[in-house]
Design an enzyme around this catalytic site. Structure first.
Site, mmCIF file in Angstrom:
data_model
loop_
_atom_site.group_PDB
_atom_site.id
_atom_site.type_symbol
_atom_site.label_atom_id
_atom_site.label_comp_id
_atom_site.label_asym_id
_atom_site.label_seq_id
_atom_site.Cartn_x
_atom_site.Cartn_y
_atom_site.Cartn_z
ATOM 1 N N GLU A 114 22.259 -23.321 2.977
ATOM 2 C CA GLU A 114 23.639 -23.512 2.498
ATOM 3 C C GLU A 114 24.002 -22.514 1.396
ATOM 4 O OE1 GLU A 114 25.300 -25.059 4.392
ATOM 5 O OE2 GLU A 114 23.847 -26.325 5.391
ATOM 6 N N GLY A 115 23.543 -21.290 1.567
ATOM 7 C CA GLY A 115 23.778 -20.254 0.569
ATOM 8 C C GLY A 115 22.646 -20.245 -0.423
#
Length: 585
Positions: A431-432
């Protein structure tokens, strides 16, 4: 040692640190009350402790399996998922208009912490569904909402996020999946996606994939990406042209199916408009980033509980102040006490950051006044990268410390300590990555609204400093001094970064996020200490718990916030000094 939900800590964080009761003034949560919070947390704790936690080691040992184009999850997972659905937990934080409970997101992330802490692999499925729901609410047509939201919100259907491809990881603009228009207005989706969490499984009736793809003639890069709803089972009940063709063999989260998905002309429907895919996907990703931060808190809490239990039971050596004959339980050794104290303090700080971010998100969506909503939105956006990155770093740190407390037994799989570290290690990556969160913080959030987001944060911290410095309790003024020093370091570093060129700013991004997390976490522990002192004066609650919260803030101030001034040199060293190290390039 299994998992026990830290209900007292959770309620204190909700009520006294994040001030969740203030959400009542919005009128958006008519059924929300302190009594309901107690009831919800108690019931969620039963699910986490009695149903999900016992399956944590089962999932780690059994893994998921792919055969005949179908994925099966470990023993007990489908039955546990059915109980999750029966309890209505997927819809807790969504509007009653869509079939949810209509309760604040802040309460939702607290329940999510229990789910993640008890069984991270299981919790990943519902976590991805949260993002799909939010994307549909924000960007879906009325017809799409009517079609998909009811069963996603009950959890009967699950959702996924399909971004990554073999040639496109963090560089989403490089993706190649194609979408060709069909005569009936649908689209034919073709391509391969990798690292798709819960991309296929045997727990839900249907899986609603949200897939990024390129339409014919779309611009290059991220500007030419669109988002499509691609269900595993089509509305007419037939199977769509998609399947899992691989399962990743991972370091951890073995009970979570991480799939390679193949779309072979699968039928999908555009959501949010052509070439608007990144805007839609960021709705999912921003939701997921806070929730991943909550994963960090959850896994840290479970690892801390295991370390505390082991230290209380394991006898080794003669402790300097312990009573009775040696050997003594290792919890009596000062170094073990310090390790456990640091674990506990950082968990409390990370929990406070995540819940405060969720309260800001609630206010940004439901606030009464435009100005209030805008300020809350700035706070949510500022805290999101800190919540995601700092909290997951804490998760890894605490899980590693748990192994250290166990000594050699921590390195042995039988104890389960190693699983927590293996499971936690993915959270700073997906998620990044945490480096991307740091770049977001210094590249966009630092200058957002002409610096208003940081200025508002500084002002709130200043108020807490004043409350500490003017307190009659002897422990609070020193807290205020430490917090003031940490704030001044944060301001100094932020001012330098704001004037630095982009290369220097990027070189200092990660240590700056660390400083921001340590400072904001320390601030919120100080908020808790001030509140605990008020409770003592007014004879509210358990006085011993209030005293512990003050002591916890003081320990954090001395062990963590004292490092703040030294962080500034790391942040401001500049890119040239790093380049001089040399990498043979």
């Amino acid at each position: 040692m299994s998992y026990r939900a830290p209900l007292d800590e959770m309620r204190f964080t909700l009520e006294e640190v994040a001030a969740v009761e203030g959400l009542k003034a919005t009128g958006a949560f008519p059924d929300f009350s302190a009594d309901l919070t107690v009831a919800i947390l108690d019931e969620a704790a039963k699910l986490a402790e009695n149903v999900l936690a016992p399956l944590n080691k089962v999932g780690d040992a059994e893994h998921c399996k792919l055969a005949d184009d179908k994925v099966t999850t470990p023993t007990g997972f489908p039955e546990a998922y059915a109980q999750f659905v029966e309890g209505g937990w997927q819809g807790l934080q969504f509007s009653t208009d869509n079939g949810g409970m209509g309760l604040p997101r802040a309460l939702g992330v607290t329940v999510l912490e229990m789910i993640q802490g008890s069984n991270l692999s299981f919790g990943l499925g519902p976590m991805l569904t949260y993002g799909a729901i939010e994307a549909l609410i924000e960007h879906g047509t009325d017809e799409q909402k009517a079609m998909y939201l009811p069963k996603l919100i009950t959890g009967e259907w699950s959702g996924t996020m399909n971004l990554t491809e073999p040639s496109a990881g963090s560089d989403v603009g490089a993706l190649r999946t194609k979408a060709e228009p069909n005569p009936d207005g649908s689209w034919a989706i073709s391509g391969q996606k990798i690292f798709i969490t819960w991309g296929d499984h045997d727990c839900a009736e249907n899986i609603i994939h949200l897939v990024l793809a390129r339409t014919p003639g779309s611009p290059d890069g991220t500007k030419g990406i669109s988002l499509f709803i691609v269900p595993k089972v089509l509305p007419d009940g037939s199977a769509n042209s998609l399947k899992a063709i691989g399962l990743e063999h991972k370091l951890g989260i073995h009970g979570s199916p991480t799939c390679t998905m193949e779309y072979a002309g699968a039928t999908g429907w555009l959501i949010g408009g052509e070439n608007a895919g990144m805007r839609c996907m960021f709705t999912m990703m921003n939701s997921a980033r806070l929730n991943v931060g909550v994963q960090g808190v959850g896994i840290a809490e479970r690892a801390y509980q295991q370390a505390l239990a082991y230290a209380s039971d394991r006898k080794q050596g003669r402790a300097i102040d312990a009573e009775g004959p040696a050997p003594h339980a290792i919890i009596h050794h000062p170094d073990i006490k310090r390790t456990l104290s640091l674990m506990k303090a950082k968990i409390a700080a990370a929990r406070a950051i995540c819940v405060s971010c969720a309260v800001a998100a609630d206010l940004a969506y439901h606030g009464d006044e435009d100005e209030e909503k805008a300020a809350a939105k700035r706070r949510e956006e500022l805290l999101t990268p800190i919540a995601k990155a700092w909290s997951t770093d804490v998760g890894v740190e605490v899980a590693s410390a748990n192994i250290q407390v166990h000594g050699g037994m921590g390195y042995i799989e039988e104890t389960g300590a190693a699983q927590h570290l293996r499971d936690a290690r993915i959270t700073p990556i997906y998620e990044g990555t945490n480096a991307i969160q740091a770049i977001d913080l210094v590249g966009r959030k630092l200058s957002m609204a002409d610096g208003a987001a940081f200025d508002e944060l500084y002002a709130d911290i200043d108020q807490t400093i004043e409350s500490c410095l003017t307190s009659s309790h002897p422990d609070l003024p020193p807290l205020g001094e430490r917090l003031r020093d940490s704030l001044e370091a944060l301001q100094e570093a932020a001012d330098w970064l704001a004037e630095a060129d982009m290369k220097d700013r990027l070189a200092g991004a990660t240590p700056f996020l660390t400083l921001a997390g340590e400072t904001v976490g320390g601030w919120l522990l100080c908020v808790g200490a001030v509140s605990a002192r008020r409770r003592q004066k007014e004879n509210i609650g358990d006085p011993a718990f209030a005293a512990q919260r003050i002591a916890l803030a003081n320990f954090y101030a001395e062990a963590v916030m004292t490092l703040a001034p030294s962080r500034v040199d790391d942040i401001t060293m500049g890119a040239d000094m790093i380049d001089e190290v040399g990498f043979g390039l």
